[in-house]
Design an enzyme around this catalytic site. Structure first.
Site, mmCIF file in Angstrom:
data_model
loop_
_atom_site.group_PDB
_atom_site.id
_atom_site.type_symbol
_atom_site.label_atom_id
_atom_site.label_comp_id
_atom_site.label_asym_id
_atom_site.label_seq_id
_atom_site.Cartn_x
_atom_site.Cartn_y
_atom_site.Cartn_z
ATOM 1 N N ILE A 18 0.830 -1.203 0.000
ATOM 2 C CA ILE A 18 0.000 0.000 0.000
ATOM 3 C C ILE A 18 0.865 1.253 0.000
ATOM 4 O O ILE A 18 0.570 2.221 -0.713
ATOM 5 C CB ILE A 18 -0.952 -0.026 1.209
ATOM 6 C CG1 ILE A 18 -2.032 -1.097 1.002
ATOM 7 C CG2 ILE A 18 -1.580 1.342 1.447
ATOM 8 C CD1 ILE A 18 -2.859 -1.378 2.242
ATOM 9 N N ASN A 90 1.644 5.341 7.220
ATOM 10 C CA ASN A 90 1.243 4.046 6.681
ATOM 11 C C ASN A 90 1.888 2.852 7.395
ATOM 12 O O ASN A 90 1.579 1.713 7.068
ATOM 13 C CB ASN A 90 1.578 3.992 5.181
ATOM 14 C CG ASN A 90 1.214 2.677 4.553
ATOM 15 O OD1 ASN A 90 0.055 2.292 4.508
ATOM 16 N ND2 ASN A 90 2.212 1.942 4.081
ATOM 17 N N TYR A 158 -3.688 -5.297 17.600
ATOM 18 C CA TYR A 158 -3.737 -4.658 16.281
ATOM 19 C C TYR A 158 -5.057 -3.916 16.097
ATOM 20 O O TYR A 158 -5.085 -2.735 15.712
ATOM 21 C CB TYR A 158 -3.565 -5.712 15.189
ATOM 22 C CG TYR A 158 -3.617 -5.167 13.784
ATOM 23 C CD1 TYR A 158 -2.497 -4.586 13.208
ATOM 24 C CD2 TYR A 158 -4.788 -5.254 13.021
ATOM 25 C CE1 TYR A 158 -2.535 -4.086 11.911
ATOM 26 C CE2 TYR A 158 -4.838 -4.755 11.730
ATOM 27 C CZ TYR A 158 -3.708 -4.178 11.183
ATOM 28 O OH TYR A 158 -3.756 -3.674 9.907
ATOM 29 N N LEU A 192 -4.578 -7.429 -1.681
ATOM 30 C CA LEU A 192 -3.604 -8.415 -2.153
ATOM 31 C C LEU A 192 -2.240 -7.770 -2.359
ATOM 32 O O LEU A 192 -1.734 -7.635 -3.479
ATOM 33 C CB LEU A 192 -4.104 -9.073 -3.428
ATOM 34 C CG LEU A 192 -5.353 -9.950 -3.273
ATOM 35 C CD1 LEU A 192 -5.683 -10.632 -4.592
ATOM 36 C CD2 LEU A 192 -5.167 -10.995 -2.164
#
Length: 265
Positions: A18, A90, A158, A192
């Site tokens: 990402i 990120n 998480y 993915l």
């Protein structure tokens, strides 16, 4: 090809998946990009690829669990390019051998993930915001997760840390909106990435597909394009929001696929 022209972006965790998609799309649309990652070689290779394609990028080391490393990444960005207009927080991760259920999870892993997934967002924003204010504003985009909205049998730390990112996004947007700083988040479902492709079995992917509303899985660019939109002036009246990019996986009553199967049977 100029949706973020003349902007400077720092993308943490940008060496792959990402983060790489976000950095590449921002550069393609005119931003100067610093890619900061624990994988220095990967960050530098990502920057090299962007530069070879006509973009402008640098790759640096980042340990997002350390305050000094985050501050250095922000300051490096400003030193190299004169400003910082876009911050993409990120970095994130978990360890499924330790981050399990509430009774049995490793408490050191809890602390580690709160630092890595949540405190890193706080610190990146803390160091970038003063520079953004000096330059007239900016955009902060935080990568959270659908785990921040829904419970699970594992990944307790998480999920809790990602829920914290969702609310922290609102606090940043509230506190600095009048200084023309927007803060939004993106919540991916299953995407993915190379890591996901290497770790998820075909059977598990089929299970996810069963509960998606769309007939395909997400790709890194699905998140990268959302980040690009939130970084651009196209989203200038959007702040404090978390955009769910998850193929409708969490949209409906979870029993619907089972009922459909029974009715069609």
């Amino acid at each position: 090809m100029a949706r973020v022209e003349n902007k400077v972006a720092l993308v943490t965790g940008g060496a792959s998946g990402i983060g790489l998609s976000s950095a590449s799309l921002l550069a393609k649309e005119g931003a100067k990009v610093v890619i900061a990652d624990f994988n220095l070689e990967g960050a530098q290779e990502a920057a090299k690829q962007i530069n070879e394609q006509g973009g402008n990028a640098l790759g640096i080391f980042l340990d997002a669990s350390k305050e000094s490393s985050i501050q250095e990444a922000v300051e490096y960005t400003v030193e190299q390019y004169g400003k910082i207009n876009v911050l993409v927080n990120n970095v994130g991760g978990t360890n499924l051998r330790k981050d399990i259920d509430v009774v049995n999870l490793d408490l050191e892993e809890w602390d580690r993930l709160m630092d890595l997934n949540l405190k890193s967002v706080l610190l990146g924003s803390r160091f970038a915001i003063p520079h953004m204010i000096k330059d007239g504003g900016g955009a902060i985009i935080n990568t959270t997760s659908m785990a921040g909205f829904a419970g699970d049998s594992v990944r307790t730390a998480y999920g809790a840390s990602k829920a914290g990112v969702i609310n922290l996004t609102k606090y940043i947007a509230t506190q600095y909106g009048k200084q023309n700083i927007r803060c939004n988040a993106v919540a991916p479902g299953l995407i993915l990435t190379p890591a996901a492709k290497n770790s998820l079995s075909p059977e598990l992917l089929d299970t996810f597909m069963r509960y998606n509303q769309l007939p395909y899985h997400g790709e890194p660019d699905d998140i990268g394009n959302t980040v690009l939109f939130l970084a651009s002036d196209e989203s200038k009246f959007i702040t404090g929001q978390t955009i769910k990019v998850e193929g409708g996986h969490y949209l409906s009553n979870p029993t619907i696929p089972d009922f459909k199967e029974q009715m069609n049977g």
